[in-house]
Design an enzyme around this catalytic site. Structure first.
Site, mmCIF file in Angstrom:
data_model
loop_
_atom_site.group_PDB
_atom_site.id
_atom_site.type_symbol
_atom_site.label_atom_id
_atom_site.label_comp_id
_atom_site.label_asym_id
_atom_site.label_seq_id
_atom_site.Cartn_x
_atom_site.Cartn_y
_atom_site.Cartn_z
ATOM 1 N N ALA A 126 -11.195 -8.581 10.030
ATOM 2 C CA ALA A 126 -10.666 -9.294 8.977
ATOM 3 C C ALA A 126 -11.032 -8.419 7.754
ATOM 4 O O ALA A 126 -12.042 -8.589 6.975
ATOM 5 C CB ALA A 126 -11.280 -10.763 8.858
ATOM 6 N N ILE A 159 -4.649 -12.048 9.967
ATOM 7 C CA ILE A 159 -5.629 -11.472 10.939
ATOM 8 C C ILE A 159 -5.318 -11.537 12.488
ATOM 9 O O ILE A 159 -5.018 -12.892 13.112
ATOM 10 C CB ILE A 159 -6.829 -12.036 10.853
ATOM 11 N N THR A 160 -4.805 -10.485 13.279
ATOM 12 C CA THR A 160 -4.590 -10.613 14.478
ATOM 13 C C THR A 160 -5.724 -10.952 15.505
ATOM 14 O O THR A 160 -6.943 -10.404 15.103
ATOM 15 C CB THR A 160 -4.202 -9.031 14.937
ATOM 16 N N GLU A 244 -7.418 3.464 14.665
ATOM 17 C CA GLU A 244 -6.737 2.378 14.694
ATOM 18 C C GLU A 244 -5.271 2.825 14.544
ATOM 19 O O GLU A 244 -4.239 2.337 14.770
ATOM 20 C CB GLU A 244 -6.952 1.357 13.348
ATOM 21 N N GLN A 338 22.324 -1.808 17.336
ATOM 22 C CA GLN A 338 24.119 -1.570 16.807
ATOM 23 C C GLN A 338 24.448 -1.369 18.132
ATOM 24 O O GLN A 338 26.008 -1.878 18.423
ATOM 25 C CB GLN A 338 23.977 -0.481 15.951
ATOM 26 N N GLY A 366 -2.207 -0.017 7.162
ATOM 27 C CA GLY A 366 -1.998 0.782 5.944
ATOM 28 C C GLY A 366 -0.274 1.186 5.868
ATOM 29 O O GLY A 366 0.105 1.661 6.922
ATOM 30 N N ASN A 368 3.306 2.355 5.002
ATOM 31 C CA ASN A 368 4.263 3.567 4.908
ATOM 32 C C ASN A 368 3.733 4.305 3.565
ATOM 33 O O ASN A 368 3.352 5.632 3.375
ATOM 34 C CB ASN A 368 5.460 3.761 5.247
ATOM 35 N N GLU A 369 3.908 3.574 2.264
ATOM 36 C CA GLU A 369 3.557 3.881 1.042
ATOM 37 C C GLU A 369 2.195 4.576 1.087
ATOM 38 O O GLU A 369 1.865 5.401 0.571
ATOM 39 C CB GLU A 369 3.742 2.934 0.095
HETATM 40 C C1 LIG Z 1 1.529 -9.046 11.695
HETATM 41 C C2 LIG Z 1 0.426 -8.660 11.126
HETATM 42 C C3 LIG Z 1 -0.815 -8.393 11.442
HETATM 43 C C4 LIG Z 1 -1.745 -7.840 10.901
HETATM 44 N N1 LIG Z 1 -3.137 -7.642 11.374
HETATM 45 C C5 LIG Z 1 -4.289 -7.496 10.600
HETATM 46 C C6 LIG Z 1 -5.408 -7.536 11.051
HETATM 47 O O1 LIG Z 1 -5.711 -7.716 12.284
HETATM 48 N N2 LIG Z 1 -6.417 -7.271 10.240
HETATM 49 C C7 LIG Z 1 -6.230 -7.171 8.701
HETATM 50 O O2 LIG Z 1 -7.190 -7.018 8.288
HETATM 51 N N3 LIG Z 1 -5.170 -6.977 8.536
HETATM 52 C C8 LIG Z 1 -4.371 -7.228 9.087
HETATM 53 N N4 LIG Z 1 -2.934 -7.165 8.469
HETATM 54 C C9 LIG Z 1 -2.478 -6.948 7.498
HETATM 55 C C10 LIG Z 1 -1.977 -5.453 6.849
HETATM 56 O O3 LIG Z 1 -2.943 -4.436 7.249
HETATM 57 C C11 LIG Z 1 -1.565 -6.050 5.565
HETATM 58 O O4 LIG Z 1 -0.255 -6.520 5.296
HETATM 59 C C12 LIG Z 1 -1.289 -4.282 4.740
HETATM 60 O O5 LIG Z 1 -2.329 -3.562 4.722
HETATM 61 C C13 LIG Z 1 -0.473 -4.500 3.248
HETATM 62 O O6 LIG Z 1 -1.268 -5.293 2.501
HETATM 63 P P1 LIG Z 1 -0.447 -6.474 1.878
HETATM 64 O O7 LIG Z 1 0.283 -7.342 2.953
HETATM 65 O O8 LIG Z 1 -1.547 -7.516 0.908
HETATM 66 O O9 LIG Z 1 0.418 -5.824 1.028
HETATM 67 P P2 LIG Z 1 0.123 -5.276 -0.596
HETATM 68 O O10 LIG Z 1 -1.136 -4.551 -0.571
HETATM 69 O O11 LIG Z 1 0.453 -6.491 -1.596
HETATM 70 O O12 LIG Z 1 1.544 -4.059 -0.753
HETATM 71 C C14 LIG Z 1 2.808 -4.696 -1.321
HETATM 72 C C15 LIG Z 1 3.693 -3.415 -1.251
HETATM 73 O O13 LIG Z 1 3.191 -2.609 -2.201
HETATM 74 C C16 LIG Z 1 2.955 -1.328 -1.654
HETATM 75 N N5 LIG Z 1 1.974 -0.620 -2.450
HETATM 76 C C17 LIG Z 1 0.692 -1.036 -2.507
HETATM 77 N N6 LIG Z 1 -0.134 -0.103 -3.229
HETATM 78 C C18 LIG Z 1 0.898 0.909 -3.472
HETATM 79 C C19 LIG Z 1 0.527 2.316 -3.875
HETATM 80 N N7 LIG Z 1 -0.319 2.685 -4.493
HETATM 81 N N8 LIG Z 1 1.722 3.242 -3.989
HETATM 82 C C20 LIG Z 1 2.724 2.574 -3.558
HETATM 83 N N9 LIG Z 1 3.132 1.405 -2.978
HETATM 84 C C21 LIG Z 1 1.993 0.832 -2.846
HETATM 85 C C22 LIG Z 1 2.727 -1.400 -0.360
HETATM 86 O O14 LIG Z 1 2.965 -0.336 0.448
HETATM 87 C C23 LIG Z 1 3.542 -2.555 0.057
HETATM 88 O O15 LIG Z 1 4.990 -2.271 0.320
HETATM 89 C C24 LIG Z 1 -1.786 -7.512 9.517
HETATM 90 C C25 LIG Z 1 -0.383 -7.807 8.746
HETATM 91 C C26 LIG Z 1 0.454 -8.421 9.702
HETATM 92 C C27 LIG Z 1 2.003 -8.609 8.989
#
Ligand SMILES: Cc1cc2nc3c(=O)[nH]c(=O)nc-3n(C[C@H](O)[C@H](O)[C@H](O)COP(=O)(O)OP(=O)(O)OC[C@H]3O[C@@H](n4cnc5c(N)ncnc54)[C@H](O)[C@@H]3O)c2cc1C
Length: 381
Positions: A126, A159-160, A244, A338, A366, A368-369
């Site tokens: 987490a 959290i998975t 990871e 498609q 993490g 792609n950005e």
């Molecule tokens: C199905 C699923 C399973 C997951 N499992 C886990 C898990 O087991 N444990 C865990 O801890 N997390 C988990 N996550 C969380 C996941 O790692 C986060 O969703 C991810 O890191 C992005 O964080 P956020 O959703 O808060 O987006 P944000 O951090 O709010 O980002 C929103 C957007 O802004 C962009 N952005 C942010 N900063 C920048 C920058 N500096 N430059 C350009 N663009 C930027 C991001 O790329 C994104 O497009 C999971 C998510 C999903 C959907």
């Protein structure tokens, strides 16, 4: 192209994983989709087959394989069946286990690793919080020292394995205002007072996966359950994130390769205007491009797996691999939908599910950005 990193031992392991998928996972798929979870007896079957403890030393009940190629085969084969199921298994084995193996005290290893290897204990990690996941150094969950204990307060999301886990590795702030230098990891056990779960989150895809919110309300954990050094959590997470990201990339690539193979078969069967849809030059060229992209990605992926086996896999290579494989996976699956026409939009078709399942690859572990940000910084910008 023939893949050259796997020998006979690996291929025989692949056959046994394939057998596990067909015997234990596929017949239970509908149940997993409905429950948004892998049934506990399936976790234990995976454990009994030695699939959950590949990187866990033998003295703690694992296989002590110390060869990530076995993990990669497991991830690839399960992802060929379902990305959601492979995510749950991989978070447990490829992501959480290394934290305990690398950072755990001998007491912590004895206490938790044998159960993780058998599937009696399911683990989650987490990091992400409702206020943000990309900027991990700003996390807000706190752990305050109280005598020999710590008191944890805060919330985590997405959290998975979160809803059903027995153990959660939790990143919490132990030094205010210190950003990355003030974060520590703790293991919180199911049943600890104040540790509760929210609902299982309703996702766009990966219906099999348990993804949940976790809440910590004055959760008291002994200092003995602190994992790794005080205020060292962020650097430990950065050190372990490449594995990871490698595991995630294996699943992205394995899943896309499988669905592309199935789509090619479909394109040989399905007819329009009196001919196979794959034989229209547009589709033929597109499939030619997609198989090329998959093979090129696999070749880079295999290089990365071997670099990791040798202990030479860098965070920057992990970032390159992760965004690239997620991008290719999504591109491939979009074209596969498609090519299936209207059937590609029906949930009963694997391709539709795979397309929905894949979207998150560009976001989790993490985004792609963030991967490109890391690569860009490494270029000196
Ligand atoms: C199905 C699923 C399973 C997951 N499992 C886990 C898990 O087991 N444990 C865990 O801890 N997390 C988990 N996550 C969380 C996941 O790692 C986060 O969703 C991810 O890191 C992005 O964080 P956020 O959703 O808060 O987006 P944000 O951090 O709010 O980002 C929103 C957007 O802004 C962009 N952005 C942010 N900063 C920048 C920058 N500096 N430059 C350009 N663009 C930027 C991001 O790329 C994104 O497009 C999971 C998510 C999903 C959907």
């Amino acid at each position: 192209m023939q893949r050259i990193i796997y020998d006979d031992d690996h291929e025989s392991f692949r056959s046994s994983v394939h057998g596990f998928v067909e015997k234990c996972l596929r017949p239970r798929h509908d149940e997993m989709l409905r429950a948004h979870a892998i049934p506990r007896d399936v976790w234990r079957q995976a454990g009994a087959q030695g699939l959950l403890g590949l990187g866990i030393p033998e003295e703690f009940g694992g296989a002590g394989a110390d060869d990530f190629r076995f993990n990669a085969i497991l991830a690839e084969e399960v992802a060929a069946f379902s990305l959601g199921v492979s995510a749950c298994l991989s978070i447990h084995s490829d992501v959480c286990s290394p934290y305990l193996v690398e950072l755990g005290t001998s007491h912590q290893k004895r206490r938790w690793l044998p159960g993780m290897a058998t599937g009696e204990l399911v683990c989650s990690i987490a990091m992400t919080e409702p206020s943000g996941g990309s900027d991990l150094a700003s996390l807000k969950t706190t752990a305050r020292r109280d005598g020999d204990d710590w008191i944890i307060n805060g919330a985590k999301t997405f959290i998975t394995n979160g809803y059903g886990c027995d153990l959660a590795i939790v990143a919490a702030r132990t030094t205010p205002d210190a950003r990355a230098k003030g974060i520590t990891l703790f293991v919180v056990e199911d049943g600890t007072d104040g540790f509760t779960r929210g609902r299982k989150l309703d996702k766009v895809g990966q219906d099999e996966a348990d993804t949940a919110e976790l809440f910590f309300d004055d959760v008291r954990v002994p200092d003995a359950d602190r994992l790794g050094g005080l205020d060292r959590g962020f650097s430990e997470m950065m050190r372990l994130l490449p594995q990871e990201r490698l595991a995630t990339s294996v699943t992205s690539s394995g899943n896309a390769a499988q669905i592309l193979g199935e789509t090619i078969e479909y394109a040989k069967e399905r007819q329009a205007f009196g001919q196979k849809i794959g034989s229209f030059q547009y589709n033929k060229f597109m499939l030619a491009e997609l198989v090329t992209k998959i093979e090129v990605t696999q070749t880079f992926l295999d290089r990365c797996v071997m670099a990791h086996v040798r202990g030479e896999f860098s965070a920057i290579d992990a970032a390159k691999l992760k965004w690239w494989s997620a991008e290719i996976q999504n591109e491939v699956l979009d074209h596969c939908v498609q090519l299936h026409g209207g059937y590609g939009y029906m949930n009963e078709y694997r391709v539709a599910r795979a397309w929905r399942d894949a979207r998150v690859s560009k976001i989790w572990g993490g985004s792609n950005e963030i991967m490109k940000e890391l690569i860009g910084r490494d270029l000196g910008f």
